[in-house]
Design a protein around this motif. Sequence first.
Motif, PDB file in Angstrom:
ATOM      1  N   ASP A   7       0.820  -1.204   0.000  1.00 12.72           N
ATOM      2  CA  ASP A   7       0.000   0.000   0.000  1.00 12.72           C
ATOM      3  C   ASP A   7       0.858   1.260   0.000  1.00 12.72           C
ATOM      4  OD1 ASP A   7       0.792   0.576   2.653  1.00 12.72           O
ATOM      5  OD2 ASP A   7      -1.104  -0.086   3.519  1.00 12.72           O
ATOM      6  N   PHE A  67      -3.310  -2.609  -4.999  1.00 11.76           N
ATOM      7  CA  PHE A  67      -3.541  -1.382  -4.243  1.00 11.76           C
ATOM      8  C   PHE A  67      -3.545  -0.237  -5.226  1.00 11.76           C
ATOM      9  CE2 PHE A  67      -2.200   2.435  -2.061  1.00 11.76           C
ATOM     10  CZ  PHE A  67      -3.053   2.434  -0.962  1.00 11.76           C
ATOM     11  N   GLY A  70      -5.728   4.508  -3.047  1.00 13.27           N
ATOM     12  CA  GLY A  70      -5.894   4.466  -1.603  1.00 13.27           C
ATOM     13  C   GLY A  70      -6.668   3.270  -1.088  1.00 13.27           C
ATOM     14  N   ARG A  71      -6.933   2.288  -1.943  1.00 19.15           N
ATOM     15  CA  ARG A  71      -7.702   1.108  -1.532  1.00 19.15           C
ATOM     16  C   ARG A  71      -6.988  -0.176  -1.909  1.00 19.15           C
ATOM     17  NH1 ARG A  71     -13.658   2.121  -0.983  1.00 19.15           N
ATOM     18  NH2 ARG A  71     -13.820   4.385  -1.052  1.00 19.15           N
ATOM     19  N   LEU A  72      -7.061  -1.135  -0.994  1.00 22.70           N
ATOM     20  CA  LEU A  72      -6.558  -2.478  -1.258  1.00 22.70           C
ATOM     21  C   LEU A  72      -7.731  -3.309  -1.766  1.00 22.70           C
ATOM     22  CD1 LEU A  72      -4.095  -4.420  -0.920  1.00 22.70           C
ATOM     23  CD2 LEU A  72      -5.165  -5.117   1.219  1.00 22.70           C
ATOM     24  N   MET A  73      -7.540  -3.976  -2.897  1.00 22.46           N
ATOM     25  CA  MET A  73      -8.591  -4.787  -3.477  1.00 22.46           C
ATOM     26  C   MET A  73      -8.127  -6.232  -3.551  1.00 22.46           C
ATOM     27  SD  MET A  73     -10.785  -3.779  -6.882  1.00 22.46           S
ATOM     28  CE  MET A  73      -9.439  -2.754  -7.356  1.00 22.46           C
TER      29      MET A  73
END
Length: 111
Positions: A7, A67, A70-73
């Motif tokens: 991240d 990532f 700003g988001r981890l998927m």
Amino acid sequence: FPTMSVDGDGRVYLAWAQRGLAPAPFSHNSRIVLAMSSDGLNFPAAQMAVPDNHAGGGYQFMPAMAFAGGRLMLTWYDSRDSQVKYFYTSLGGGAYSEERRVLGNPTTAFN
């Protein structure tokens, strides 16, 4: 196959399929687990990616992770409910509604 992502703060995430976590009598079925490290060297014990509330058998496998923005998927294949098709409709503001349609007999998929 395991997957890894980092991240924006340098935290390292690992995910993989692991047997022995599904409820009995399906404990031989794999579930996706996730581990996070703040230094990339030390990882605490992995946790299931999502709670397992599925009463039947089936496998989760081949996770993929990224990532961005700003988001981890994290996504993966899941042989449970495999003959159910999902339809998503945008509600605006980043929200979606979900409709599930059974296309066949989910208990016979992946056999």
